[in-house]
Each structure stands twice: as structure tokens, then as C-alpha cells.
Design an enzyme around this catalytic site. Sequence first.
Site, PDB file in Angstrom:
ATOM      1  N   LYS A 174       0.845  -1.206   0.000  1.00  0.00           N
ATOM      2  CA  LYS A 174       0.000   0.000   0.000  1.00  0.00           C
ATOM      3  C   LYS A 174       0.875   1.249   0.000  1.00  0.00           C
ATOM      4  O   LYS A 174       1.535   1.560   0.979  1.00  0.00           O
ATOM      5  CB  LYS A 174      -0.916   0.052   1.233  1.00  0.00           C
ATOM      6  CG  LYS A 174      -1.942   1.181   1.102  1.00  0.00           C
ATOM      7  CD  LYS A 174      -2.555   1.625   2.397  1.00  0.00           C
ATOM      8  CE  LYS A 174      -1.834   2.726   3.111  1.00  0.00           C
ATOM      9  NZ  LYS A 174      -1.755   4.025   2.412  1.00  0.00           N
ATOM     10  N   GLU A 177      -1.363   7.526   0.324  1.00  0.00           N
ATOM     11  CA  GLU A 177      -2.527   8.041  -0.416  1.00  0.00           C
ATOM     12  C   GLU A 177      -2.136   9.231  -1.292  1.00  0.00           C
ATOM     13  O   GLU A 177      -2.816   9.526  -2.279  1.00  0.00           O
ATOM     14  CB  GLU A 177      -3.612   8.469   0.574  1.00  0.00           C
ATOM     15  CG  GLU A 177      -3.229   9.672   1.430  1.00  0.00           C
ATOM     16  CD  GLU A 177      -4.179   9.911   2.595  1.00  0.00           C
ATOM     17  OE1 GLU A 177      -4.441   8.960   3.343  1.00  0.00           O
ATOM     18  OE2 GLU A 177      -4.639  11.045   2.740  1.00  0.00           O
ATOM     19  N   GLY A 227       7.429   4.794   7.714  1.00  0.00           N
ATOM     20  CA  GLY A 227       6.632   5.997   7.922  1.00  0.00           C
ATOM     21  C   GLY A 227       7.025   6.656   9.227  1.00  0.00           C
ATOM     22  O   GLY A 227       8.109   6.410   9.761  1.00  0.00           O
ATOM     23  N   GLY A 228       6.123   7.472   9.751  1.00  0.00           N
ATOM     24  CA  GLY A 228       6.422   8.219  10.961  1.00  0.00           C
ATOM     25  C   GLY A 228       6.413   7.332  12.202  1.00  0.00           C
ATOM     26  O   GLY A 228       5.781   6.267  12.215  1.00  0.00           O
ATOM     27  N   GLU A 249      10.577   0.952   9.768  1.00  0.00           N
ATOM     28  CA  GLU A 249      11.584   1.964   9.409  1.00  0.00           C
ATOM     29  C   GLU A 249      10.934   3.306   9.670  1.00  0.00           C
ATOM     30  O   GLU A 249      10.032   3.713   8.935  1.00  0.00           O
ATOM     31  CB  GLU A 249      11.951   1.855   7.923  1.00  0.00           C
ATOM     32  CG  GLU A 249      12.486   0.514   7.490  1.00  0.00           C
ATOM     33  CD  GLU A 249      13.872   0.246   8.027  1.00  0.00           C
ATOM     34  OE1 GLU A 249      14.544   1.174   8.499  1.00  0.00           O
ATOM     35  OE2 GLU A 249      14.281  -0.929   7.987  1.00  0.00           O
ATOM     36  N   GLU A 384      11.051  15.651  14.638  1.00  0.00           N
ATOM     37  CA  GLU A 384      11.266  15.512  13.194  1.00  0.00           C
ATOM     38  C   GLU A 384      10.340  16.479  12.458  1.00  0.00           C
ATOM     39  O   GLU A 384       9.118  16.399  12.600  1.00  0.00           O
ATOM     40  CB  GLU A 384      10.979  14.074  12.761  1.00  0.00           C
ATOM     41  CG  GLU A 384      11.346  13.835  11.311  1.00  0.00           C
ATOM     42  CD  GLU A 384      11.001  12.440  10.825  1.00  0.00           C
ATOM     43  OE1 GLU A 384       9.908  11.959  11.140  1.00  0.00           O
ATOM     44  OE2 GLU A 384      11.827  11.847  10.120  1.00  0.00           O
TER      45      GLU A 384
HETATM   46  P1  NDP Z   1       3.000   8.186   7.805  1.00  0.00           P
HETATM   47  O1  NDP Z   1       3.450   7.464   8.993  1.00  0.00           O
HETATM   48  O2  NDP Z   1       1.922   9.191   7.968  1.00  0.00           O
HETATM   49  O3  NDP Z   1       2.483   7.192   6.670  1.00  0.00           O
HETATM   50  C1  NDP Z   1       3.253   6.137   6.161  1.00  0.00           C
HETATM   51  C2  NDP Z   1       2.318   5.133   5.523  1.00  0.00           C
HETATM   52  O4  NDP Z   1       1.474   4.582   6.542  1.00  0.00           O
HETATM   53  C3  NDP Z   1       1.370   5.693   4.484  1.00  0.00           C
HETATM   54  O5  NDP Z   1       1.112   4.735   3.488  1.00  0.00           O
HETATM   55  C4  NDP Z   1       0.125   5.956   5.311  1.00  0.00           C
HETATM   56  O6  NDP Z   1      -1.039   6.025   4.527  1.00  0.00           O
HETATM   57  C5  NDP Z   1       0.114   4.744   6.203  1.00  0.00           C
HETATM   58  N1  NDP Z   1      -0.650   4.892   7.437  1.00  0.00           N
HETATM   59  C6  NDP Z   1      -1.081   6.026   8.052  1.00  0.00           C
HETATM   60  N2  NDP Z   1      -1.734   5.726   9.192  1.00  0.00           N
HETATM   61  C7  NDP Z   1      -1.735   4.366   9.305  1.00  0.00           C
HETATM   62  C8  NDP Z   1      -2.229   3.446  10.266  1.00  0.00           C
HETATM   63  N3  NDP Z   1      -2.858   3.857  11.359  1.00  0.00           N
HETATM   64  N4  NDP Z   1      -2.019   2.122  10.075  1.00  0.00           N
HETATM   65  C9  NDP Z   1      -1.341   1.681   8.986  1.00  0.00           C
HETATM   66  N5  NDP Z   1      -0.855   2.516   8.028  1.00  0.00           N
HETATM   67  C10 NDP Z   1      -1.037   3.834   8.189  1.00  0.00           C
HETATM   68  O7  NDP Z   1       4.303   8.795   7.188  1.00  0.00           O
HETATM   69  P2  NDP Z   1       4.416   9.740   5.948  1.00  0.00           P
HETATM   70  O8  NDP Z   1       3.822   9.128   4.734  1.00  0.00           O
HETATM   71  O9  NDP Z   1       3.959  11.083   6.383  1.00  0.00           O
HETATM   72  O10 NDP Z   1       6.004   9.719   5.728  1.00  0.00           O
HETATM   73  C11 NDP Z   1       6.825  10.449   6.493  1.00  0.00           C
HETATM   74  C12 NDP Z   1       7.464   9.634   7.599  1.00  0.00           C
HETATM   75  O11 NDP Z   1       8.088   8.458   7.085  1.00  0.00           O
HETATM   76  C13 NDP Z   1       8.549  10.399   8.287  1.00  0.00           C
HETATM   77  O12 NDP Z   1       8.396  10.352   9.680  1.00  0.00           O
HETATM   78  C14 NDP Z   1       9.838   9.692   7.871  1.00  0.00           C
HETATM   79  O13 NDP Z   1      10.863   9.800   8.787  1.00  0.00           O
HETATM   80  C15 NDP Z   1       9.387   8.316   7.663  1.00  0.00           C
HETATM   81  N6  NDP Z   1      10.274   7.616   6.728  1.00  0.00           N
HETATM   82  C16 NDP Z   1      11.180   6.721   7.227  1.00  0.00           C
HETATM   83  C17 NDP Z   1      12.088   6.083   6.406  1.00  0.00           C
HETATM   84  C18 NDP Z   1      13.066   5.082   6.955  1.00  0.00           C
HETATM   85  O14 NDP Z   1      13.626   4.322   6.192  1.00  0.00           O
HETATM   86  N7  NDP Z   1      13.309   5.015   8.244  1.00  0.00           N
HETATM   87  C19 NDP Z   1      12.112   6.338   4.969  1.00  0.00           C
HETATM   88  C20 NDP Z   1      11.111   7.265   4.534  1.00  0.00           C
HETATM   89  C21 NDP Z   1      10.234   7.885   5.412  1.00  0.00           C
HETATM   90  P3  NDP Z   1      -1.559   7.492   4.073  1.00  0.00           P
HETATM   91  O15 NDP Z   1      -0.541   8.059   3.194  1.00  0.00           O
HETATM   92  O16 NDP Z   1      -2.787   7.189   3.374  1.00  0.00           O
HETATM   93  O17 NDP Z   1      -1.769   8.291   5.331  1.00  0.00           O
END
Ligand code: NDP
Length: 488
Positions: A174, A177, A227-228, A249, A384
Site C-alpha cells: 500500500k 494516499e 513511515g512516521g 523503518e 522531526e
Molecule cells: P505516515 O506514517 O503518515 O504514513 C506512512 C504510511 O502509513 C502511508 O502509506 C500511510 O497512509 C500509512 N498509514 C497512516 N496511518 C496508518 C495506520 N494507522 N495504520 C497503517 N498505516 C497507516 O508517514 P508519511 O507518509 O507522512 O512519511 C513520512 C514519515 O516516514 C517520516 O516520519 C519519515 O521519517 C518516515 N520515513 C522513514 C524512512 C526510513 O527508512 N526510516 C524512509 C522514509 C520515510 P496514508 O498516506 O494514506 O496516510
Amino acid sequence: MHHYQNLIGGKWHDALGGQRRTITDPANGQALASVPECSAEDVGIAVAAARQAFDSGVWRQTSALERGKTLFRIADAIRKDSTQLARLEVMNCGKPLAEAEFDIADAANCFEFYGGLATKIHGETMQVPANSVSYVVREPIGVCAQIIPWNFPLLMAAWKLAPALAAGNTCILKPSELTPLTALALAKIIYELELPAGVVNIITGTGAGAGEELARHAGIDKVAFTGGTATGRKVMQAATGNLKRVSLELGGKNPNIVFADADFDAAVDGALFAAFANQGEVCSAGSRLLVEKSIHRPFVQAMLQKIERIKLGHGLDAGVKMGPLVSAAHREKVEAYIQIGKAEGATLVCGGERPAGAAFSQGWFLQPTIFDNVTPQMRIAREEIFGPVLAVIAFADEAEAVQIANDTDYGLAAGVWTTNIFRGLRVVNQIRAGITWINTYHPTFNELPWGGYKQSGHGRELGLYGIEEYLETKQVNINLDEAPLGWY
Ligand code: NDP
């Protein structure tokens, strides 16, 4: 406008409820495409398809050689479409074209790396205290949910899919969005290469609508998330229901440490690149710049001179070095941190504003921003921001540099600039982070493990370590003693 569909069970699908989302170019707000907005019910269909593909053995029982060759074919197809994929990536997430070209090439390399590794998965034999041949085999985990962010869309898809497929798993990916278009272009590549149905499923939807369900669903054996940190925590909680394997990650607030004995010009370049590549929307960004006091003022001055060269604009325009932020909401979040930095008493030495002019009026642009005189306790030094905002902190000596560098909940990456190799290694040895660089920042290799200490996550992607995250370990014992046990 192109209307994409999702790839589920080898077929193209719309969301069951018919909902769609319009995807826009963050540089000008123009609509690019529409994609299905999947719900939990759609996730259920994808899980059933991936489950069926795994349990049938259609992929895991394919020889490792064939699986590897399939990954090579995916790599070739990505290379063939690389011009189009790079442009799509720029239009969807805003990065400059040169950076997108690098990402697409690296995504192909990642499939190739794991294509080669598929045939190198091996177990061990053990000498045990019994008349037995005892050995260990490695097997795929099963159905893997893979949730990725918006900052490196195709590259993150490659980092997830390639090792999982090499190991024999089936996948449901996934994308964010906001930036699903290159992942859906990859779905088309996979469809055209005729991978067995259900081995790779790519679905689009929100975190709340589809992501949570992927983390929770009992039909999934492993969830891999990038993600975050706050979202990572939710994913981990949701995964407890069936105790699925979890790899995370997450974010970072990474120190980039410049000592007075560093090559000054190289360190200035490195500090700017560390902070502002990909608009600073990088988990490993060097967003905390720690500079030794004796060179602190000239170093900031040199950065201010060079920052002028960071040309803002649409990533497809010639000479552009920084694109827009990914969305209006994200720009507002970054701007809120700029206000916090000012209120905390840090010195704003450049940027902090939206660029003026018609070329920028419809996009989510923000000037590269530097705060000087930041103290380690300020929020802009601890949280961050994930945008083009650099916090400069002066330090007195090596011990203080290490102490400030480690004074964070995160532990993803760190850089050290010095011409004294003893010092460089001494400092790196004390840094609590999974990724470190000396006299460089950001190079990332498919061969090396990627991931963080502390709240930057757990598990590793890439390299030999990356495939470990997608393998189970089984022991096999063959009794060579023909006599009955005679225990009773
Ligand atoms: P998010 O955590 O908001 O989202 C990451 C993914 O998780 C998206 O596909 C998002 O969908 C999905 N998501 C959101 N809420 C949920 C949930 N409750 N359960 C399951 N999936 C969910 O991060 P961002 O997309 O804003 O990306 C930025 C973050 O990613 C930063 O904090 C960054 O540091 C981190 N990151 C880390 C990396 C690493 O290798 N350590 C590399 C790249 C980024 P949707 O988009 O639809 O909200």
C-alpha cells in the site's frame, strides 16, 4: 486524466465502494490521475488473493533461480520505462528530476540485487550431541503487508517488494494516499510480466481506511512499515492480534557533526545536501547540524552564500534543485515548526517563507530555512520536521558533540566531518544510530543494511539483513539411530 486501478489477484480492480481519489501535482495543484480509495473490505479481497497464492505454493515452490530471474525482468522493465517513471515521480511527489532519476535507477538496482540473492538463501548443518543429521532451512514467512510513505515512492516499493519476493513470500503493497502513481505503474509492469496471480497485490487507500486493516488482518503473517514513528507505534499495536512479524523503518532527527579540522568546503556542501535533498523530506536528513564553535560563524556564513544556488521550481524545469513540499497540510506543519523555532528564540538566518511569484503560487513551495543558535532542548532540535528546515547547534569539543548527537529519542543516521580518521571512527563508534557516514552524507547502497536504533524502528532493510526480515527459520532433525528410544 488517467484512471488507475489496483492489482489484486492478477486482475485490475476498482474499490468495492467505487470511491476514487484525485492525485495532484504538488508544484501546481493540477490533477494528474485518479486512483481507487480502498476500504477494509478491499483489503480482505487482497489478503485472500495473497493467501491463496502463498498457500498454493505457486511462488514459494518456484525455484529460487526462477524467482531471481523474475526480479531481473522487473529490473529490466523499470529501466526500460525509467524516463516515464522518473517524470511521474516528479509530478506526483515534487522532487527534482535528477533526484527522481536516481531513485528509479536505484529501484531497478534493488530488484537486481535481490534477484541475485534469491539463489543464495541457505541454511546450516549443526553438530548435535546425538546420532542425528540436524540442519536449518530458511523459508518464506507467508503473506506480507507492506506500507510505504510518500517521499521515495517507487524506491520504497522496491525496498519492500524485492526481498520479500526473492524469499518466496506473497505481498500486498500500500503506497501513501498522496503518491501512489509510480507504485501503480509498477503494478502494470508486474501484470505485463505475468507473475502468478496474487503474488504481488498493489492497493491504494488511506492509512485509516486500508493501512490499519493491513496491520490488523489475521490473514497476514508480517507487516513491513516505513513511515512516521507515531504511525509505526499504531501499526505495531494493530499487529498484536495475530502476533504478526513487524519491521519498522521510522523517523529520525539526525546529527551531522562538523569538526574544525574538516575539509571546510566539502563539509559546507555536505551539510546543505544532508539537510535539503528531496526538500528535506528524508528520514535520514541531517536536520541537526552540530558545528564546532571555532568555525561556527564562518561555516554558517558559507552555507548562506551557497544556499542561494538552491533553485526552487517544478522538478521538471531545468536547473531546479528543490521542488514543493508534498501537500498543503505538510507545508503547514513545517511552517508551524518555523514559528515554534522563532518563538523558542532560535535565530532565523535564511528562508522561513513561501517564495514569492506566480511560478510558486499554485504549489506547496517553501524556502530552504536555516535556524542558527539552536539549543539541544528546543523542539526544532528534537522533533522531526521532515521539511527544508536545518537547526544549527554549536559544540565545544568532541565529548559534547557526541553527547548532543545522542540526546534524542531517534537513532536512524548520523554524519561526521573531520580529516582526523581516529576522531571520525571514535565518534562513529559512540553514536547510537544504524546508519553513519564519515566525510559524506546520504549515499545509500543496496548492499548495506538500512534501519534505526531506538525509536527509529527495528529490523533492517537492504543487504543480506533485508532478506532476513522475510525469512522463517526451521530446524530439521533426522535420527540415524535405528534402535528404539527405549525411554519407557
Ligand atoms: P505516515 O506514517 O503518515 O504514513 C506512512 C504510511 O502509513 C502511508 O502509506 C500511510 O497512509 C500509512 N498509514 C497512516 N496511518 C496508518 C495506520 N494507522 N495504520 C497503517 N498505516 C497507516 O508517514 P508519511 O507518509 O507522512 O512519511 C513520512 C514519515 O516516514 C517520516 O516520519 C519519515 O521519517 C518516515 N520515513 C522513514 C524512512 C526510513 O527508512 N526510516 C524512509 C522514509 C520515510 P496514508 O498516506 O494514506 O496516510
